[in-house]
Design a protein around this motif. Structure first.
Motif, PDB file in Angstrom:
ATOM      1  N   MET A 243      21.800  25.089 -11.792  1.00 37.99           N
ATOM      2  CA  MET A 243      20.995  25.976 -12.606  1.00 37.99           C
ATOM      3  C   MET A 243      20.899  25.478 -14.048  1.00 37.99           C
ATOM      4  O   MET A 243      19.859  25.622 -14.680  1.00 37.99           O
TER       5      MET A 243
ATOM      6  N   ALA B   9      18.186  23.092 -14.792  1.00 37.04           N
ATOM      7  CA  ALA B   9      16.862  23.711 -14.852  1.00 37.04           C
ATOM      8  C   ALA B   9      16.678  24.502 -16.144  1.00 37.04           C
ATOM      9  O   ALA B   9      15.671  25.170 -16.325  1.00 37.04           O
TER      10      ALA B   9
ATOM     11  N   SER C 122      18.809  26.929 -17.318  1.00 38.07           N
ATOM     12  CA  SER C 122      19.332  28.294 -17.274  1.00 38.07           C
ATOM     13  C   SER C 122      20.703  28.387 -17.919  1.00 38.07           C
ATOM     14  O   SER C 122      21.526  27.490 -17.780  1.00 38.07           O
TER      15      SER C 122
ATOM     16  N   CYS D  77      16.378  31.512 -18.718  1.00 37.52           N
ATOM     17  CA  CYS D  77      15.938  30.261 -19.318  1.00 37.52           C
ATOM     18  C   CYS D  77      16.396  30.247 -20.784  1.00 37.52           C
ATOM     19  O   CYS D  77      16.197  31.231 -21.493  1.00 37.52           O
TER      20      CYS D  77
ATOM     21  N   GLU E 104      14.358  35.725 -16.835  1.00 35.11           N
ATOM     22  CA  GLU E 104      15.576  35.956 -16.071  1.00 35.11           C
ATOM     23  C   GLU E 104      15.245  36.509 -14.707  1.00 35.11           C
ATOM     24  O   GLU E 104      14.086  36.752 -14.394  1.00 35.11           O
TER      25      GLU E 104
ATOM     26  N   TRP F 155      16.667  35.249 -11.575  1.00 37.95           N
ATOM     27  CA  TRP F 155      16.614  34.278 -10.480  1.00 37.95           C
ATOM     28  C   TRP F 155      17.302  34.827  -9.251  1.00 37.95           C
ATOM     29  O   TRP F 155      18.374  35.399  -9.332  1.00 37.95           O
TER      30      TRP F 155
ATOM     31  N   ASN G 226      14.003  28.469  -5.674  1.00 37.12           N
ATOM     32  CA  ASN G 226      13.855  27.205  -6.385  1.00 37.12           C
ATOM     33  C   ASN G 226      13.507  27.558  -7.831  1.00 37.12           C
ATOM     34  O   ASN G 226      12.433  28.088  -8.107  1.00 37.12           O
ATOM     35  N   GLN G 227      14.398  27.274  -8.714  1.00 35.27           N
ATOM     36  CA  GLN G 227      14.214  27.696 -10.103  1.00 35.27           C
ATOM     37  C   GLN G 227      12.986  27.104 -10.754  1.00 35.27           C
ATOM     38  O   GLN G 227      12.288  27.779 -11.505  1.00 35.27           O
TER      39      GLN G 227
ATOM     40  N   GLU H 269       9.894  29.003  -9.339  1.00 32.07           N
ATOM     41  CA  GLU H 269       9.834  30.374  -9.845  1.00 32.07           C
ATOM     42  C   GLU H 269       9.529  30.403 -11.335  1.00 32.07           C
ATOM     43  O   GLU H 269       8.749  31.210 -11.815  1.00 32.07           O
ATOM     44  N   HIS H 270      10.148  29.505 -12.055  1.00 28.47           N
ATOM     45  CA  HIS H 270       9.956  29.430 -13.499  1.00 28.47           C
ATOM     46  C   HIS H 270       8.494  29.097 -13.821  1.00 28.47           C
ATOM     47  O   HIS H 270       7.870  29.727 -14.674  1.00 28.47           O
TER      48      HIS H 270
END
Ligand SMILES: [Zn+2]
Length: 83
Positions: free
Chosen positions: A1, A4, A6, A20, A26, A28, A33-34, A37-38
């Motif tokens: 994480m 990515a 986070s 992030c 926020e 997750w 998959n971060q 999704e991000h």
């Protein structure tokens, strides 16, 4: 994480939340998959637009991201004042 972007950002009600470091998105899901999704939830995140691994960011990169964040913030404040 962490790769990515986070970071752990707990609150009293949600002690295990990660967000992030830049756009503070926020929520997750553990199996999500971060990056996907991000990108979907915060497509204009300054960190995502850098297209760099978190560990490769330089101070210059961060300053550039911060400049973009301030531009967005000032634009929002000006639009509120004008409304
Ligand atoms: Zn972000």
């Amino acid at each position: 994480m962490a790769k990515a972007g986070s970071v752990h950002c707990p609150s009293e009600n949600e002690p295990d939340v990660a967000c992030c470091f830049f756009c503070v998105l926020e929520g997750w899901e553990p199996d999500a998959n971060q990056f996907t999704e991000h990108s979907k939830c915060s497509p204009n995140c300054g960190f995502l637009t850098m297209k760099k691994d978190f560990t490769e960011l330089t101070v210059a990169d961060y300053c550039l991201m911060e400049k973009e964040r301030l531009k967005v913030y000032l634009r929002k404040v000006c639009h509120k004042k004008m409304a």
